[in-house]
Design a protein around this motif. Structure first.
Motif, mmCIF file in Angstrom:
data_model
loop_
_atom_site.group_PDB
_atom_site.id
_atom_site.type_symbol
_atom_site.label_atom_id
_atom_site.label_comp_id
_atom_site.label_asym_id
_atom_site.label_seq_id
_atom_site.Cartn_x
_atom_site.Cartn_y
_atom_site.Cartn_z
ATOM 1 N N UNK A 60 44.614 52.059 -42.236
ATOM 2 C CA UNK A 60 45.876 52.603 -42.740
ATOM 3 C C UNK A 60 46.075 54.091 -42.425
ATOM 4 N N UNK A 61 45.227 54.635 -41.555
ATOM 5 C CA UNK A 61 45.264 56.074 -41.299
ATOM 6 C C UNK A 61 45.858 56.377 -39.933
ATOM 7 N N UNK A 62 46.484 57.555 -39.794
ATOM 8 C CA UNK A 62 47.000 57.941 -38.478
ATOM 9 C C UNK A 62 45.834 58.330 -37.577
ATOM 10 N N UNK A 63 46.100 58.425 -36.278
ATOM 11 C CA UNK A 63 45.012 58.533 -35.301
ATOM 12 C C UNK A 63 44.167 59.791 -35.469
ATOM 13 N N UNK A 64 44.786 60.903 -35.876
ATOM 14 C CA UNK A 64 43.986 62.133 -36.031
ATOM 15 C C UNK A 64 43.031 62.012 -37.217
ATOM 16 N N UNK A 65 43.504 61.401 -38.305
ATOM 17 C CA UNK A 65 42.634 61.199 -39.475
ATOM 18 C C UNK A 65 41.565 60.159 -39.147
ATOM 19 N N UNK A 66 41.945 59.119 -38.374
ATOM 20 C CA UNK A 66 40.965 58.113 -37.929
ATOM 21 C C UNK A 66 39.790 58.787 -37.237
ATOM 22 N N UNK A 67 40.111 59.685 -36.293
ATOM 23 C CA UNK A 67 39.065 60.372 -35.530
ATOM 24 C C UNK A 67 38.169 61.188 -36.451
ATOM 25 N N UNK A 68 38.754 61.838 -37.451
ATOM 26 C CA UNK A 68 37.973 62.650 -38.385
ATOM 27 C C UNK A 68 37.032 61.777 -39.224
ATOM 28 N N UNK A 69 37.545 60.618 -39.686
ATOM 29 C CA UNK A 69 36.733 59.715 -40.498
ATOM 30 C C UNK A 69 35.568 59.160 -39.677
ATOM 31 N N UNK A 70 35.839 58.794 -38.417
ATOM 32 C CA UNK A 70 34.771 58.272 -37.551
ATOM 33 C C UNK A 70 33.712 59.339 -37.270
ATOM 34 N N UNK A 71 34.164 60.572 -37.021
ATOM 35 C CA UNK A 71 33.218 61.675 -36.813
ATOM 36 C C UNK A 71 32.362 61.900 -38.057
ATOM 37 N N UNK A 72 33.003 61.794 -39.219
ATOM 38 C CA UNK A 72 32.288 61.955 -40.483
ATOM 39 C C UNK A 72 31.213 60.880 -40.631
ATOM 40 N N UNK A 73 31.566 59.620 -40.337
ATOM 41 C CA UNK A 73 30.610 58.512 -40.468
ATOM 42 C C UNK A 73 29.456 58.651 -39.475
#
Length: 344
Positions: A190-203
């Motif tokens: 449910x997240x936009x692409x920039x937030x997606x990238x941040x969440x993946x980097x965090x994980x």
């Protein structure tokens, strides 16, 4: 990453899960087996309804029982079969040893409870912290997942957070007790692409820093390419192919895997190629087909495909596929995917 018994954290064998409904038995998971090594990210991919989420939730006994029931199989985690544990015993595992990030943080977070208190709950229960210690740790976790002003945010409610921040808060809750295994069910849907990238980097950072194992459940192959070391491909409640990331992306052998890869847009070519959808719909799991479940949608199906489910064919130590095209008498079909090594 090859199987090494000393490094296997989770070992699921022949898991079968059904739901009893007024219309009959839905065979949602039909003999699923896979393993996760310590510190490894494993992706489980497939269309909606293929059994990914039910498989993951069953490992933590999170499916409602009834109507759900684990018919057979084992889920070995650190030497314990989770399917044999009572609800009370599972409570000591959930949150402390295995945590889960759900698809929609707005429905997973308690809207009537401050975010900080939701993080503190697990710390007080599993790590026997005092309220002041737990609050300090909650602020620290909000900071770790990149939420600004954590000392103020800890006192706010979920509706005061944006979508991306709610997902980060869910990750903070999941990681607060430093679990050995993190199950992420469509964590960026449910997240936009920039937030997606941040969440993946965090994980990825959490996996690296805490040696956390991750099961990533998704239909987004772009996310898989960015995160996973190994991939399990599910269809109609079964694992039909499994291998390392490179083996699945560059040398996938099941026509369903080919279909998934051909339906993904590519950014490494200027060619205006049309995406190729997989025609048809998955089978009805009230009465699953006796042969290969993909046969009705497969361009390469043979008569035996509809009559009998193929056995596993191991192509390497890690890579196996269940497909009659691997039989010595089957026609030689060239991999039709556009994804080639080196992007050519």
């Amino acid at each position: 990453m090859a199987r090494d018994k000393s490094r296997v954290l989770l070992d699921v064998k022949d898991l079968r899960v059904s739901f009893d409904t007024y219309a009959g038995e839905v065979q949602a998971v039909r003999g699923v087996s896979f393993y996760v090594n310590k510190g490894e990210a494993l992706a489980i991919v497939g269309e909606s309804g293929c059994g990914k989420s039910v498989t993951a939730q069953s490992t933590m006994q999170l499916i409602p029982m009834p109507p759900g029931r684990i018919k057979d199989g084992s889920v070995m985690f650190n030497g314990k079969d989770l399917t044999k544990l009572t609800d009370r015993q599972m409570e000591s595992v959930r949150g402390s040893e295995i945590s889960m990030i759900f698809q929609d943080p707005m429905t997973s977070l308690n809207p009537t409870m401050k975010v900080g208190k939701q993080i503190m709950e697990g710390l007080i229960k599993h790590q026997r912290m005092s309220k002041s210690e737990a609050k300090k740790k909650a602020i620290e976790m909000l900071d770790v997942v990149g939420i600004p002003n954590p000392d103020k945010r800890v006192e706010q409610y979920p509706h005061e957070f944006s979508g991306g921040m709610r997902q980060r808060a869910m990750i903070a809750i999941a990681l607060a007790c430093n679990p050995k295994l993190l199950i992420a069910d469509e964590p960026t849907t449910a997240l936009d692409v920039t937030i997606q990238a941040q969440i993946l980097d965090l994980m990825k950072g959490l996996q690296r820093d805490f040696d956390t194992s991750i099961i990533l459940i998704t239909h987004d192959l772009g996310v898989v390419a960015d995160m996973a070391q190994r991939v399990v491909v599910m269809y109609a409640g079964k694992v039909i192919e499994s291998g390392t990331l490179d083996e699945i992306f560059y040398d996938g052998q099941h026509p369903y895997t080919w279909g998934l890869l051909n339906s993904v847009p590519r950014l490494d070519t200027n060619a205006k190629e049309k995406l190729i959808p997989i025609e048809g719909t998955p089978p009805d799991l009230f009465s699953p087909p006796k042969g290969c479940p993909f046969a009705a949608r497969c361009d390469y199906a043979m008569p035996i495909c509809r009559e009998e489910m193929p056995e596993e064919t191991f192509l390497t130590e890690d890579h196996f596929v269940k497909c009659w095209l691997q039989h010595e008498m089957a026609p030689n079909i060239e991999n039709p995917t556009k994804i080639k090594r080196g992007g050519k």
